[in-house]
Design an enzyme around this catalytic site. Structure first.
Site, PDB file in Angstrom:
ATOM      1  N   SER A  21       1.113   6.076   8.470  1.00  0.00           N
ATOM      2  CA  SER A  21       0.361   7.328   8.453  1.00  0.00           C
ATOM      3  C   SER A  21      -1.146   7.121   8.608  1.00  0.00           C
ATOM      4  O   SER A  21      -1.737   6.226   8.011  1.00  0.00           O
ATOM      5  CB  SER A  21       0.629   8.030   7.126  1.00  0.00           C
ATOM      6  N   VAL A  71     -11.313   8.660   5.617  1.00  0.00           N
ATOM      7  CA  VAL A  71     -11.240   9.767   6.572  1.00  0.00           C
ATOM      8  C   VAL A  71     -11.209  11.095   5.818  1.00  0.00           C
ATOM      9  O   VAL A  71     -11.743  12.104   6.283  1.00  0.00           O
ATOM     10  CB  VAL A  71     -10.009   9.601   7.496  1.00  0.00           C
ATOM     11  N   CYS A 128      -3.664  11.300  -3.764  1.00  0.00           N
ATOM     12  CA  CYS A 128      -4.699  12.333  -3.739  1.00  0.00           C
ATOM     13  C   CYS A 128      -4.978  12.834  -5.150  1.00  0.00           C
ATOM     14  O   CYS A 128      -4.088  12.872  -5.985  1.00  0.00           O
ATOM     15  CB  CYS A 128      -4.236  13.533  -2.921  1.00  0.00           C
ATOM     16  N   ILE A 190       2.531  -0.369   0.499  1.00  0.00           N
ATOM     17  CA  ILE A 190       1.526   0.219  -0.367  1.00  0.00           C
ATOM     18  C   ILE A 190       0.576   1.094   0.442  1.00  0.00           C
ATOM     19  O   ILE A 190       0.342   0.842   1.621  1.00  0.00           O
ATOM     20  CB  ILE A 190       0.699  -0.878  -1.108  1.00  0.00           C
ATOM     21  N   THR A 192      -3.493   2.343   0.547  1.00  0.00           N
ATOM     22  CA  THR A 192      -4.671   1.466   0.525  1.00  0.00           C
ATOM     23  C   THR A 192      -5.167   1.200  -0.898  1.00  0.00           C
ATOM     24  O   THR A 192      -4.955   1.989  -1.807  1.00  0.00           O
ATOM     25  CB  THR A 192      -5.811   2.098   1.336  1.00  0.00           C
TER      26      THR A 192
HETATM   27  C1  LIG Z   1      -7.745   5.114   9.016  1.00  0.00           C
HETATM   28  C2  LIG Z   1      -6.592   5.192   8.059  1.00  0.00           C
HETATM   29  C3  LIG Z   1      -6.090   6.444   7.689  1.00  0.00           C
HETATM   30  C4  LIG Z   1      -5.016   6.546   6.798  1.00  0.00           C
HETATM   31  N1  LIG Z   1      -4.527   7.788   6.482  1.00  0.00           N
HETATM   32  C5  LIG Z   1      -3.451   7.890   5.658  1.00  0.00           C
HETATM   33  C6  LIG Z   1      -2.871   9.167   5.352  1.00  0.00           C
HETATM   34  O1  LIG Z   1      -3.298  10.204   5.873  1.00  0.00           O
HETATM   35  N2  LIG Z   1      -1.816   9.210   4.502  1.00  0.00           N
HETATM   36  C7  LIG Z   1      -1.292   8.069   3.949  1.00  0.00           C
HETATM   37  O2  LIG Z   1      -0.318   8.157   3.209  1.00  0.00           O
HETATM   38  N3  LIG Z   1      -1.805   6.849   4.230  1.00  0.00           N
HETATM   39  C8  LIG Z   1      -2.872   6.732   5.066  1.00  0.00           C
HETATM   40  N4  LIG Z   1      -3.376   5.483   5.352  1.00  0.00           N
HETATM   41  C9  LIG Z   1      -2.778   4.287   4.738  1.00  0.00           C
HETATM   42  C10 LIG Z   1      -1.806   3.579   5.698  1.00  0.00           C
HETATM   43  O3  LIG Z   1      -0.746   4.445   6.072  1.00  0.00           O
HETATM   44  C11 LIG Z   1      -1.224   2.297   5.046  1.00  0.00           C
HETATM   45  O4  LIG Z   1      -0.575   2.643   3.854  1.00  0.00           O
HETATM   46  C12 LIG Z   1      -2.304   1.276   4.720  1.00  0.00           C
HETATM   47  O5  LIG Z   1      -3.305   1.279   5.683  1.00  0.00           O
HETATM   48  C13 LIG Z   1      -1.750  -0.155   4.571  1.00  0.00           C
HETATM   49  O6  LIG Z   1      -1.144  -0.630   5.741  1.00  0.00           O
HETATM   50  P1  LIG Z   1      -1.922  -1.515   6.870  1.00  0.00           P
HETATM   51  O7  LIG Z   1      -2.575  -2.660   6.153  1.00  0.00           O
HETATM   52  O8  LIG Z   1      -0.855  -1.916   7.846  1.00  0.00           O
HETATM   53  O9  LIG Z   1      -2.935  -0.608   7.478  1.00  0.00           O
HETATM   54  C14 LIG Z   1      -4.445   5.362   6.249  1.00  0.00           C
HETATM   55  C15 LIG Z   1      -4.957   4.101   6.626  1.00  0.00           C
HETATM   56  C16 LIG Z   1      -6.010   4.005   7.531  1.00  0.00           C
HETATM   57  C17 LIG Z   1      -6.515   2.648   7.914  1.00  0.00           C
END
Ligand SMILES: Cc1cc2nc3c(=O)[nH]c(=O)nc-3n(C[C@H](O)[C@H](O)[C@H](O)COP(=O)(O)O)c2cc1C
Ligand SMILES: Cc1cc2nc3c(=O)[nH]c(=O)nc-3n(C[C@H](O)[C@H](O)[C@H](O)COP(=O)(O)OP(=O)(O)OC[C@H]3O[C@@H](n4cnc5c(N)ncnc54)[C@H](O)[C@@H]3O)c2cc1C
Ligand code: FES
Lengths: 303, 253
Positions: A21, A71, A128, A190, A192
């Protein structure tokens, strides 16, 4: 060619690699680079009942092997998604996961009710702040996780519920169980990790929101540990993510107990990351003479 | 829009702290318009974000971009050698659409001149360009021969060490009444674009003006909503996909 098909809560995925996401929009842009129907699934940008403008810029910063983003849930709202984007995603034959967020418990109930029967999964972003509970995130304490899961599940008679856990917590195992007890059909993790990057010349945080969510390669060991702990605490399927950049990284999460994985930040570093991860996963299985990816799910043995 | 592995042909200093890197694509990336940009990987796994750089010269499969050394990524980029491979995503963004305009003023500051060069190269056969380009000082000066075919060129430096002392925007406004303009294109630091907008308003010049904006990016392709700017109607626009070129009247600077 190993068998990469997986089935999660009755939903069939052609492979276990799902776009995370917030990093993949609603798929249209990456579909200009490669055919996104090759993916197992797509989790949408976090949707809210009403459109949201999000945070001021800059919204992103970089650290070594990680990025930081805030964001602030900019999105066109759930109605716009249903009207303009859902049809496109469905036409691609990928599992469609609607990632949703709310400010109150009622928001979660309402948005789930709106999506009931329309998508393959609803994924709850519970990182959130709950505006009616002093702004503490829904996803921090087991009690509030169970509560938000219950109210969402009640609205989802037709669609499986995926609860996305935050890593900024005391016990991931207890929180995974809380989601299960609230009626979650599966969990993903997870989200972030909360962090800060300072511009030392300006003596100010680099992103406008001051703090943001850390993601990318550098968070992988934390994510793998949490996926392992969660997978061993619940009976429902676990979808793992956090820093997956290669097919081998996906193997690691699957061994830790993930039935599928999500890929976020890797898409920024490499626009073709997901097709390459699928290929890499397949190549690893072939090299090890494993006919079916499901054979390695949760196979890790502790020392 | 293609994600390709290019071969570096050259990577050399063209002014103090400023480099031009030229790379050859394995296949055509389609038509490229001035103002469009590439998102390039600096080539190590610890820098997860690609760097957006305006396309300066595009000749078939050979592309040149110019960059100023800022932080770790551009420093890393400056170490890349001839023959190395470079992961590039291009062409991105909308670029300058000059169809229907004949007499065009070009206003560039610092690294902002690079995408303007591409716009001039693309259109010089059929259009008249009047250029105003500003640098910090003589040592930052580069590629001014690219402006040779313009109808006029005014170079400014902040410290007066070359050309006219002052900035490109002020130099443009000294001449504006004598130019019969159909459009203005501009790229440069936010302060420059802001002052341009204010002065256009103050001088009641309503020639269409297109500016190329910069913002920190995640995906570079329009998916992550990281790179937004505010539009006058209160909505956000994505600099990487809806821009980077906007009508100056549509965006909040
Ligand atoms: C730019 C950005 C926007 C994100 N927006 C959302 C979001 O709207 N909803 C959500 O559940 N996670 C959001 N995430 C978290 C990611 O879905 C994911 O859980 C997290 O980045 C860890 O995975 P990765 O290391 O592969 O990025 C966002 C991450 C990034 C980098
Ligand atoms: C559409 C567009 C076109 C550009 N064209 C050029 C060009 O032709 N020549 C040139 O020298 N510069 C250009 N820039 C600015 C250039 O992208 C940054 O100077 C560069 O990314 C800095 O990287 P760094 O690793 O040295 O800095 P770091 O500070 O280490 O970078 C950290 C992160 O911040 C981002 N970042 C830092 N400064 C900027 C900035 N001003 N704009 C966007 N992102 C930034 C980096 O991309 C990276 O993701 C352009 C920017 C945009 C958005
Ligand atoms: S950088 Fe992702 S939308 Fe512009």
């Amino acid at each position: 060619m190993a068998d990469l098909k997986v089935e999660i809560c009755g939903v069939k995925l052609k492979n276990p690699v799902i776009a995370a996401s917030g990093t993949f929009g609603f798929g249209r842009e990456y579909n200009e680079i490669y055919d996104i129907s090759s993916l197992g699934g797509i989790s949408t940008k976090g949707l809210t009942l009403e459109p949201r403008q999000g945070n001021p810029v800059p919204r992103i910063a970089e650290g070594r092997s990680i990025i930081l983003n805030a964001v602030g849930l900019q999105n066109p709202g759930v109605e716009s998604f249903i009207e303009k984007d859902l049809g496109f995603l469905k036409s691609k034959g990928v599992a469609v996961i609607a990632n949703v967020a709310g400010r109150t418990l009622e928001d979660y109930g309402n948005i789930c009710a709106r999506l009931n029967g329309l998508v393959d999964f609803v994924e709850l972003n519970i990182s959130c702040p709950n505006v009616k509970a002093g702004g503490m995130a829904f996803g921090i304490r087991p009690e509030s996780i169970k509560e938000v899961t219950l109210i969402s599940k009640r609205a989802l008679s037709l669609t499986p519920l995926m609860v996305k856990l935050s890593p900024n917590v005391e016990s991931i195992a207890a929180n995974a169980q809380a989601a299960q007890n609230g009626g979650a059909d599966c969990i993903s993790l997870i989200n972030t990790l909360t962090g800060m990057v300072i511009d030392i010349e300006r003596r100010k945080p680099l992103i406008a929101n001051n703090t943001g969510g850390v993601s990318g390669a550098g968070i992988k060991p934390i994510a793998v540990r949490m996926v392992y702990e969660a997978a061993h605490a619940v009976k429902i399927p676990v979808i793992g993510m956090g820093g997956i950049m290669t097919g081998e990284d996906a193997v690691e999460f699957i061994m830790a107990g993930a039935s599928a994985v999500q890929v976020g930040t890797a898409n920024f570093a490499n626009a073709n990351a997901m097709p390459q991860i699928i290929q890499g996963l397949n190549a690893w299985l072939d090299r090890h003479n494993i006919a079916d990816v499901k054979q390695i799910t949760g196979c890790v043995k502790l020392n | 829009m293609k994600d390709l592995i290019a071969k570096v042909k050259s990577n050399q200093m063209i002014a103090e702290n400023t480099y031009m890197i030229t790379f050859v694509l394995p296949e055509s990336a389609g038509d490229i318009r001035g103002g469009q940009f590439v998102n390039l990987s600096v080539g190590d796994s610890s820098h997860l974000l690609r760097r957006p750089l305006g396309i300066c010269i595009a000749e078939g499969k050979e592309i040149s971009v110019c960059y100023q050394l800022k932080g770790e990524g551009t420093k890393k980029l400056s170490k890349i050698k001839t023959g190395d491979s470079l992961n590039v995503l291009l062409p991105l963004g909308n670029g300058f659409d000059l169809s229907g305009y004949k007499n065009i003023a070009v206003i560039g500051g610092g690294v902002g001149i690079f995408p303007l060069i591409a716009a001039i190269r693309e259109n010089i056969k059929h259009k008249n360009f009047y250029s105003y380009i500003g640098f910090r000082s003589k040592s930052a000066l580069c590629l001014i021969n690219e402006f040779d075919k313009c109808k006029s060129l005014t170079v400014t430096t902040d410290d007066g060490s070359y050309g006219k002392s002052g900035n490109a925007v002020d130099a443009f406004f000294e001449d504006v009444q004598n130019l019969n303009l159909d459009a203005i294109i501009a790229c440069g630091p936010p302060s420059m674009l802001k002052s341009l907008k204010e002065k256009l308003l103050k001088n009641a010049i309503d020639v269409p003006c297109f500016v190329s904006l910069e913002e920190r990016m995640g995906c570079g392709v329009g998916a992550c909503l990281v790179c937004v700017c505010k539009k006058n109607d209160g909505n956000n626009a994505r600099v990487c996909k809806d821009g980077p070129v906007f009508n100056i009247n549509d965006v909040v600077l």
